[in-house]
Design a protein around this motif. Structure first.
Motif, short mmCIF file in Angstrom:
data_model
loop_
_atom_site.label_atom_id
_atom_site.label_comp_id
_atom_site.label_asym_id
_atom_site.label_seq_id
_atom_site.Cartn_x
_atom_site.Cartn_y
_atom_site.Cartn_z
N ALA A 243 0.35 0.76 7.38
CA ALA A 243 -0.89 0.99 6.74
C ALA A 243 -0.92 2.32 6.30
O ALA A 243 -2.17 3.10 6.53
CB ALA A 243 -2.13 0.81 7.74
N SER A 244 0.04 2.83 5.66
CA SER A 244 0.19 4.27 5.13
C SER A 244 0.55 4.12 3.66
O SER A 244 0.75 3.21 3.11
CB SER A 244 0.81 5.01 5.78
N ASP A 245 0.72 5.35 3.17
CA ASP A 245 1.29 5.78 1.84
C ASP A 245 2.82 5.67 1.79
O ASP A 245 3.38 6.15 0.72
CB ASP A 245 0.48 7.03 1.31
N HIS A 249 5.88 -0.89 2.57
CA HIS A 249 4.63 -1.31 1.94
C HIS A 249 3.63 -0.16 1.52
O HIS A 249 2.39 -0.30 1.58
CB HIS A 249 3.82 -2.52 2.93
N ALA A 250 4.29 0.88 1.11
CA ALA A 250 3.56 2.05 0.64
C ALA A 250 2.34 1.57 -0.07
O ALA A 250 2.57 1.05 -1.01
CB ALA A 250 4.47 3.05 0.25
N GLY A 251 1.10 2.29 0.28
CA GLY A 251 -0.29 2.05 -0.50
C GLY A 251 -0.75 0.69 -0.32
O GLY A 251 -1.76 0.45 -0.71
N GLN A 252 0.06 -0.33 0.29
CA GLN A 252 -0.65 -1.73 0.30
C GLN A 252 -1.78 -1.70 1.36
O GLN A 252 -2.67 -2.56 0.93
CB GLN A 252 0.33 -2.84 0.54
N HIS A 596 -1.81 6.90 10.99
CA HIS A 596 -2.35 5.49 10.05
C HIS A 596 -2.58 4.18 11.01
O HIS A 596 -3.43 3.16 10.45
CB HIS A 596 -1.73 5.31 8.95
N SER A 597 -1.99 4.11 12.14
CA SER A 597 -2.44 2.97 12.95
C SER A 597 -2.68 3.27 14.36
O SER A 597 -2.64 2.69 15.44
CB SER A 597 -0.91 2.20 12.99
N PHE A 598 -3.47 4.58 14.45
CA PHE A 598 -3.86 5.24 15.84
C PHE A 598 -5.24 4.62 15.94
O PHE A 598 -6.35 4.98 15.86
CB PHE A 598 -3.87 6.75 15.61
N SER A 599 -5.27 3.24 16.14
CA SER A 599 -6.63 2.43 16.16
C SER A 599 -7.54 3.06 17.49
O SER A 599 -8.81 2.80 17.29
CB SER A 599 -6.30 1.06 16.39
#
Ligand code: ZN
Length: 679
Positions: A243-245, A249-252, A596-599
């Motif tokens: 879930a990051s840049d 899957h960068a940017g997706q 970016h995944s620190f929910s």
């Protein structure tokens, strides 16, 4: 048209609930609730608990009971249609809640009850319900002028949308990455159990060979055991860039902008209410009384732990160099060589213990432990409607044969199920017209599934997680409080809420309790003494490194919210780098986007509150120390813990409850001792 969400009386009829039912049910319920509240606000003259607060509590409870299965299904059986319905409703529910929290008439009613002569006659749970509610009115902007209230409501709306998007992105990014493997030599080093799961996953996807995914059990097995360094790097990179840049899957499903927006909005919300930052706002409902106190606590612990962490890292570095000719340890090497070092120093691997922790033995042993501690009896209940064939259902009754609670348990990782482990509330306890509404919990984990016809075999750390969540479950289910806003974990300060959960983890380390939860799944043999001795000797293996990692998360979260400055933006990466420089000993990859995944902090309730784990560990370790002093199955100590902590929930302040149990204020000594750190 009939709607299962509006018709059930007892447990939600999960298999009948579909996405199409969600919005009509919530629309109807919100409209009825609004009418009912209007009626109360206009009709009632002399406000009392009975004629005003109780009916209002019932309205909120009804909404929660209908919303709970929807939000649970969205987390564990996610699909496109349900997600859309969920997100649409979250907007409506947020609107309803914030409007309620800013309704001057309702505030005045609570206020007049608080000042009235009847207040002193209410029980402590009722009094705390009212005091908490008045505090929450202020925290929802009841004192603000209309235009600012409007802005507050808009912020709440935006935040609920953004946090939900954040979680969706993490789930999608996790699900998107898959690696088919056709050549078994690629998987060299992996235990048979991990390979069997990868094979099962491939078969479930109609593929030959093996399929690797970012589900935690699979990811962790590769990081711990795969000899193939390139494979470890590939998976590490995919995992830490979800879930990051960055990454494959960068940017997706990039959460970068969402995080910035969340932090900006939280800061604005805190300022609106007169706080200097969101960390201050967060503490308004917590046990810690100032941001300085939290920072001091974290810094103090970090400075004690860092030398131990450095020693841990030096040991694994030395070992890799001496035994494997590995000069430069990269982030995807640390877990792998650590596992080898553990094997070298203690002759024990996580994998070796697994045959001794088959699911049925662990569950029955856990139930046996709570029987010894609190006199509770837990029995399976069959024929209950659930959301997945793997889900089981149990009922808890006490020594007087009183039904105390019920729970669903959903143990295995699978696609479209949110990662991690948590306890959720299905139904909360309350007493109405002399009748008790029995609490029901969801216990959700993401453990390795069973392979073939064998039972699921758990790692010791999975057993710890199960005990942890079960501790939350007991807190929710054993409450004896009759008022729903403060029964169970409701109304418990967030930084005290991990007390019962972390407390339970201790039972995974004691010989007497291990005897109850460990038995070889084939031979039925108890965990051999030698293996137990190795396991406990290895207990604090790399505990310094683990502790600084938790402190890194805590400090990052707290400083992010404490130091936010609108003129310079959120500075997320900068803050993380800074914290890492200060406390971390393992260097992360430059493209690591853990945040970016620190929910927990961007999609859960831990914003400016991740420190709660460590804060509450002072309480849980010190509480367990009393059991160490009196015997871990000492029935009278068990009873005291049950009555003081588990049964009273949020009806009193956590410090008062702790003192009631311990006879004094908490001390940090037990935490340090349990972690192998000198006081
Ligand atoms: Zn917890």
């Amino acid at each position: 048209m009939s709607n299962p969400l509006l018709e059930f009386q007892d447990l939600p009829p999960f298999s009948h609930i579909h996405a199409v039912h969600v919005e009509p049910a919530i629309d109807q319920l919100l409209s009825e609730s609004r009418q009912h509240i209007e009626h109360l606000a206009i009709r009632v003259q002399d406000f009392t608990w009975e004629n005003f607060i109780q009916p209002l509590e019932n309205i909120k409870d009804r909404l929660n009971k209908v919303w709970s299965p929807v939000s649970h299904l969205n987390a564990v059986m996610n699909n496109e249609a349900l997600r859309t319905a969920y997100n649409n409703c979250i907007t409506k529910i947020t609107e309803f809640n914030t409007a309620l929290a800013q309704d001057q008439r309702i505030y005045n009613a609570y206020h007049s009850i608080k000042l009235g002569t009847g207040f002193s006659q209410l029980n402590s749970a009722q009094q705390k319900t009212i005091t908490d509610a008045l505090r929450d009115f202020h925290l929802s902007g009841i004192d603000l002028p209309e235009d600012q209230q409007q802005r507050f409501r808009a912020i709440k709306q935006l935040l609920s949308k953004l946090t939900s998007q954040f979680a969706d992105n993490v789930l999608d990014a996790t699900n998107a990455w898959k690696k088919p493997v056709s050549d078994e030599t690629q998987l060299a080093g992996l235990p048979d159990s991990a390979k069997a799961i990868a094979k099962q996953t491939a078969a479930a996807n109609q593929q030959p060979g093996w399929l690797l995914t970012l589900d935690f059990p699979c990811y962790y097995a590769v990081m711990s055991y795969a000899d193939n360094r390139a494979l470890r790097k590939e998976m590490h990179d995919a995992y830490v860039t979800r879930a990051s840049d960055q990454g494959p899957h960068a940017g997706q499903w990039d959460n970068s902008k969402i995080m910035e927006e969340i932090l900006a909005l939280r800061h604005e919300l805190a300022l609106l209410l007169g706080f200097s930052n969101f960390a201050e706002y967060s503490l308004a409902t917590k046990m810690a009384d100032s941001t300085a106190k939290v920072m001091d606590f974290l810094h103090d612990l970090a400075s004690r732990a860092k030398p131990y962490a450095q020693k841990d890292l030096d040991a694994v570095t030395r070992y890799a160099r001496a035994h494997h000719n590995m000069d430069q340890l990269e982030p995807w090497d640390i877990t792998y060589y650590s596992e080898k070092l553990r094997q070298h120093d203690y002759a024990i691997t996580q994998e070796e213990l697994k045959p001794y922790f088959p699911e049925p033995v662990v569950l029955n042993g856990l139930f046996d432990i709570v029987k010894r501690l609190y006199g509770l009896d837990i029995q399976p209940v069959h024929g209950i409607d659930t959301w997945h064939q793997d889900v089981k259902f149990f009922a808890i009754s006490d020594e007087h044969n009183q039904l105390r609670g019920k729970f669903f348990i959903d143990l295995y990782a699978r696609p479209n199920k949110r990662g991690g482990a948590w306890m959720g509330q299905c139904i909360g306890r309350k007493k109405q017209d002399g009748r008790i509404q029995t609490p029901v919990a969801y216990l959700t984990c993401n453990f390795s599934p069973p392979i073939g016809t064998d039972p699921a075999l758990f790692t010791h750390s999975e057993v710890l997680t199960l005990f942890h969540e079960f501790g939350h479950g007991l807190h929710h289910m054993l409450t004896q409080v009759d008022n729903i806003s403060v029964s169970g974990i409701n109304g418990v300060a967030w930084d005290a809420v991990e007390l019962p959960s972390q407390f339970m983890e201790n039972f995974c380390w004691e010989q007497e309790s291990i005897d109850l939860i460990a038995r070889h799944y084939r031979s039925g043999e108890a965990l051999p003494e030698a293996l137990f001795a190795k396991m406990t000797a290895a207990k604090n293996f790399q505990s310094g490194m683990q502790l600084v990692r938790q402190l890194e998360f805590s400090l990052f979260d707290f400083r992010l919210h404490l130091e936010y400055d609108p003129s310079s933006g959120a500075r997320i990466q900068e803050t993380l780098d800074n914290v890492r420089q200060q406390v971390a000993v393992v260097k992360s990859a430059s493209y690591n986007r853990f945040q970016h995944s620190f929910s927990h902090i961007f999609a859960g309730g831990y914003a400016a509150g991740y420190y709660s784990y460590k804060w509450a560990e002072i309480l849980s370790a010190d509480a367990f120390a009393k059991f160490e002093e009196t015997g871990i199955f000492n029935r009278s100590t068990g009873k005291q813990f049950l009555h003081a902590i588990l049964e009273q929930g949020g009806s009193k302040e956590p410090m008062a409850l702790f003192k009631e149990f311990r006879g004094r204020e908490p001390r940090i000594d037990a935490l340090l001792r349990h972690r192998g750190i000198a006081a």
